[in-house]
Design a protein around this motif. Structure first.
Motif, mmCIF file in Angstrom:
data_model
loop_
_atom_site.group_PDB
_atom_site.id
_atom_site.type_symbol
_atom_site.label_atom_id
_atom_site.label_comp_id
_atom_site.label_asym_id
_atom_site.label_seq_id
_atom_site.Cartn_x
_atom_site.Cartn_y
_atom_site.Cartn_z
ATOM 1 N N ARG A 40 0.822 -1.202 0.000
ATOM 2 C CA ARG A 40 0.000 0.000 0.000
ATOM 3 C C ARG A 40 0.863 1.262 0.000
ATOM 4 O O ARG A 40 0.533 2.255 -0.657
ATOM 5 C CB ARG A 40 -0.939 0.016 1.220
ATOM 6 C CG ARG A 40 -2.020 -1.058 1.234
ATOM 7 C CD ARG A 40 -2.947 -0.981 0.014
ATOM 8 N NE ARG A 40 -3.448 0.353 -0.250
ATOM 9 C CZ ARG A 40 -4.524 0.899 0.312
ATOM 10 N NH1 ARG A 40 -5.218 0.200 1.208
ATOM 11 N NH2 ARG A 40 -4.914 2.116 -0.014
ATOM 12 N N LEU A 41 1.977 1.231 0.743
ATOM 13 C CA LEU A 41 2.867 2.392 0.769
ATOM 14 C C LEU A 41 3.504 2.654 -0.584
ATOM 15 O O LEU A 41 3.614 3.804 -1.029
ATOM 16 C CB LEU A 41 3.955 2.187 1.829
ATOM 17 C CG LEU A 41 3.542 2.334 3.293
ATOM 18 C CD1 LEU A 41 4.661 1.859 4.207
ATOM 19 C CD2 LEU A 41 3.181 3.788 3.611
ATOM 20 N N THR A 42 3.942 1.594 -1.248
ATOM 21 C CA THR A 42 4.630 1.770 -2.529
ATOM 22 C C THR A 42 3.682 2.222 -3.631
ATOM 23 O O THR A 42 4.128 2.658 -4.691
ATOM 24 C CB THR A 42 5.339 0.471 -2.947
ATOM 25 O OG1 THR A 42 4.413 -0.613 -2.915
ATOM 26 C CG2 THR A 42 6.492 0.157 -1.999
ATOM 27 N N ASP A 43 2.382 2.133 -3.380
ATOM 28 C CA ASP A 43 1.404 2.662 -4.340
ATOM 29 C C ASP A 43 1.287 4.181 -4.269
ATOM 30 O O ASP A 43 0.699 4.800 -5.163
ATOM 31 C CB ASP A 43 0.021 2.044 -4.083
ATOM 32 C CG ASP A 43 -0.109 0.644 -4.663
ATOM 33 O OD1 ASP A 43 0.740 0.284 -5.519
ATOM 34 O OD2 ASP A 43 -1.027 -0.089 -4.258
ATOM 35 N N LEU A 44 1.833 4.775 -3.209
ATOM 36 C CA LEU A 44 1.732 6.218 -3.034
ATOM 37 C C LEU A 44 2.895 6.917 -3.730
ATOM 38 O O LEU A 44 4.064 6.628 -3.431
ATOM 39 C CB LEU A 44 1.740 6.574 -1.544
ATOM 40 C CG LEU A 44 0.584 6.047 -0.703
ATOM 41 C CD1 LEU A 44 0.781 6.429 0.759
ATOM 42 C CD2 LEU A 44 -0.740 6.586 -1.210
ATOM 43 N N PRO A 45 2.638 7.826 -4.647
ATOM 44 C CA PRO A 45 3.723 8.556 -5.311
ATOM 45 C C PRO A 45 4.571 9.331 -4.306
ATOM 46 O O PRO A 45 4.034 9.989 -3.404
ATOM 47 C CB PRO A 45 2.977 9.514 -6.249
ATOM 48 C CG PRO A 45 1.627 8.908 -6.438
ATOM 49 C CD PRO A 45 1.299 8.227 -5.147
ATOM 50 N N GLY A 46 5.866 9.219 -4.426
ATOM 51 C CA GLY A 46 6.782 9.951 -3.556
ATOM 52 C C GLY A 46 7.197 9.203 -2.310
ATOM 53 O O GLY A 46 8.119 9.642 -1.612
ATOM 54 N N VAL A 47 6.541 8.083 -2.010
ATOM 55 C CA VAL A 47 6.904 7.294 -0.836
ATOM 56 C C VAL A 47 7.869 6.196 -1.248
ATOM 57 O O VAL A 47 7.605 5.462 -2.203
ATOM 58 C CB VAL A 47 5.661 6.670 -0.169
ATOM 59 C CG1 VAL A 47 6.074 5.751 0.978
ATOM 60 C CG2 VAL A 47 4.717 7.762 0.335
ATOM 61 N N ARG A 48 8.961 6.084 -0.525
ATOM 62 C CA ARG A 48 9.966 5.063 -0.850
ATOM 63 C C ARG A 48 10.246 4.218 0.384
ATOM 64 O O ARG A 48 10.633 4.741 1.441
ATOM 65 C CB ARG A 48 11.257 5.726 -1.335
ATOM 66 C CG ARG A 48 12.382 4.744 -1.682
ATOM 67 C CD ARG A 48 13.507 5.455 -2.446
ATOM 68 N NE ARG A 48 14.094 6.523 -1.671
ATOM 69 C CZ ARG A 48 15.269 6.434 -1.027
ATOM 70 N NH1 ARG A 48 15.949 5.304 -1.071
ATOM 71 N NH2 ARG A 48 15.751 7.476 -0.362
ATOM 72 N N VAL A 49 10.015 2.922 0.267
ATOM 73 C CA VAL A 49 10.377 1.969 1.312
ATOM 74 C C VAL A 49 11.738 1.394 0.946
ATOM 75 O O VAL A 49 11.902 0.797 -0.118
ATOM 76 C CB VAL A 49 9.336 0.848 1.441
ATOM 77 C CG1 VAL A 49 9.783 -0.172 2.487
ATOM 78 C CG2 VAL A 49 7.970 1.422 1.806
ATOM 79 N N VAL A 50 12.715 1.590 1.839
ATOM 80 C CA VAL A 50 14.089 1.200 1.531
ATOM 81 C C VAL A 50 14.329 -0.232 1.970
ATOM 82 O O VAL A 50 13.986 -0.629 3.085
ATOM 83 C CB VAL A 50 15.094 2.144 2.215
ATOM 84 C CG1 VAL A 50 16.528 1.705 1.925
ATOM 85 C CG2 VAL A 50 14.875 3.571 1.734
ATOM 86 N N GLY A 51 14.954 -1.006 1.075
ATOM 87 C CA GLY A 51 15.316 -2.370 1.424
ATOM 88 C C GLY A 51 14.109 -3.267 1.514
ATOM 89 O O GLY A 51 13.024 -2.986 0.989
ATOM 90 N N ARG A 52 14.281 -4.382 2.199
ATOM 91 C CA ARG A 52 13.218 -5.376 2.365
ATOM 92 C C ARG A 52 12.908 -5.496 3.840
ATOM 93 O O ARG A 52 13.612 -6.189 4.585
ATOM 94 C CB ARG A 52 13.677 -6.724 1.793
ATOM 95 C CG ARG A 52 12.612 -7.808 1.854
ATOM 96 C CD ARG A 52 13.142 -9.097 1.257
ATOM 97 N NE ARG A 52 12.123 -10.157 1.315
ATOM 98 C CZ ARG A 52 12.338 -11.401 0.914
ATOM 99 N NH1 ARG A 52 13.534 -11.738 0.427
ATOM 100 N NH2 ARG A 52 11.383 -12.304 0.999
ATOM 101 N N PRO A 53 11.856 -4.852 4.325
ATOM 102 C CA PRO A 53 11.548 -4.885 5.758
ATOM 103 C C PRO A 53 11.332 -6.316 6.250
ATOM 104 O O PRO A 53 10.724 -7.136 5.562
ATOM 105 C CB PRO A 53 10.255 -4.063 5.855
ATOM 106 C CG PRO A 53 10.252 -3.205 4.638
ATOM 107 C CD PRO A 53 10.909 -4.027 3.567
#
Length: 361
Positions: free
Chosen positions: A285-298
């Protein structure tokens, strides 16, 4: 090997507030995504033994049964276990007992209490800052060869990165104390792995290894204060020498015994599996938001995200009833980072809807 670890501060140039923790943001009335403690009520097999101690508080605590239970869980001798009032006390004991170290190094970003405890004890701390562009992965060669105390988290708070056990183990060597904060090890899972992937808790062959564990996260016992250290008996005896008498209460000792049982271990594995599914949903859901970046593999109970303008967004979230953890108090991060706890899917969906509205506005 490098002899000069990075001591850079976050991009703001302001020294991080090491004393800030997520509970300061999870104020009453807000939906709490700032604290990484699981919110479910303790099951009966845990709550009942704790409650039973309340009629027997006139006697001083006896840590021997709990120490034996924890030792059995990790295939160790009881003298290789030191029970503590939460993992945080363990960091204080390390800082106080190991005053003779010359070059302590803390690998960041990570939980700030290890460095705070070292600084409070007068240690001149050096930092190795892992790189977001590399997914915050550990490169052992970044740690100075003559560092005689090294502290690292695995999985690491706040990045949620799980380093390979062999990579962390490569930091161990004679003459060095290697402290591995495994407070969230029981939240991790791997396909085909029956236990905690990448944990060093059962390793007795690594010189100077100290593993720090917490029982407050998965079982919702932050208010009870219970954790423990695993390591060589000779090293733990130095830490025990600076620990206050009867530091761990009788109810906390009952919790330690219960959480070391086979029932608890099976429950942890089931919780970790459910958590992984909820985490995948949050990340998607976070990665669907423009401008949001999840770093690495939580890999743990929280997700670190990069979001320009995060300071203002965090304030707007609070106005809408949501608490998330600011990232600028962690060395190596800055004001554009937020840490979000993994919750159930309904909570995640509601949070994403509010976050999307704020970002679009």
């Amino acid at each position: 090997m490098s002899d000069q670890p990075s001591t850079a501060t976050p991009p703001t140039g302001v020294e991080p507030d090491l004393a800030h923790h997520g509970d300061a943001e999870a104020t009453a009335g807000l939906i709490d995504l700032a604290v990484n403690v699981r919110r479910a009520r303790p099951p009966a097999w845990l709550a009942d033994p704790i409650a039973a101690t309340l009629t027997d508080l006139a006697r001083y605590p006896d840590p021997a049964p709990a120490r034996a239970a924890v030792a059995a869980r990790h295939r160790r001798h009881p003298n290789e276990v030191l029970l503590t009032a939460g993992a945080a006390e363990g960091f204080v004991l390390i800082a106080q007992a190991l005053r003779g170290v010359r070059r302590p190094v803390v690998v960041h970003p990570q939980f700030t209490e290890p460095e705070a405890a070292l600084r409070a004890a007068g240690h001149p701390v050096e930092r190795v800052l892992l790189d977001a562009a590399d997914g915050f992965r550990l490169d052992p060669s970044r740690v100075p060869a003559d560092a005689d105390l090294v502290m690292i988290g695995n999985p690491t708070n706040p990045t949620s990165v799980l380093h390979p056990a062999q990579t962390v183990a490569a930091l161990a060597r004679p003459g060095r104390v290697l402290v591995v904060d495994e407070a969230f090890a029981d939240t991790t899972i791997a396909s085909g792995h029956p236990g905690e992937p990448e944990s060093l808790a059962e390793r007795r062959d690594l010189p100077g290894l100290l593993v720090v564990r917490s029982l407050t996260k998965t079982w919702g016992l932050a208010g009870l204060r219970i954790g423990y250290l695993l390591g060589a008996a000779e090293l733990l005896s130095r830490l025990a020498a600076v620990q206050p008498l009867w530091a761990v209460s009788t109810p906390a000792l009952a919790a330690a015994s219960a959480c070391a049982s086979a029932v608890a271990v099976r429950a942890e594995r089931a919780i970790a599996a459910d958590l992984a599914a909820d985490r995948d949903h949050l990340v998607a859901r976070l990665t669907d938001l423009p401008g949001v970046r999840v770093v690495g593999r939580p890999a743990s109970a929280f997700v670190l995200l990069h979001l320009p303008g995060a300071t203002a967004i965090r304030a707007a979230l609070r106005e809408r009833g949501w608490a998330v953890r600011r990232g600028d108090t962690f060395p190596g991060l800055g004001p554009d980072w937020l840490r979000v706890a993994v919750r159930d899917r309904n909570t995640t969906d509601a949070f994403i809807d509010v976050l999307r509205e704020i970002m679009e506005a």
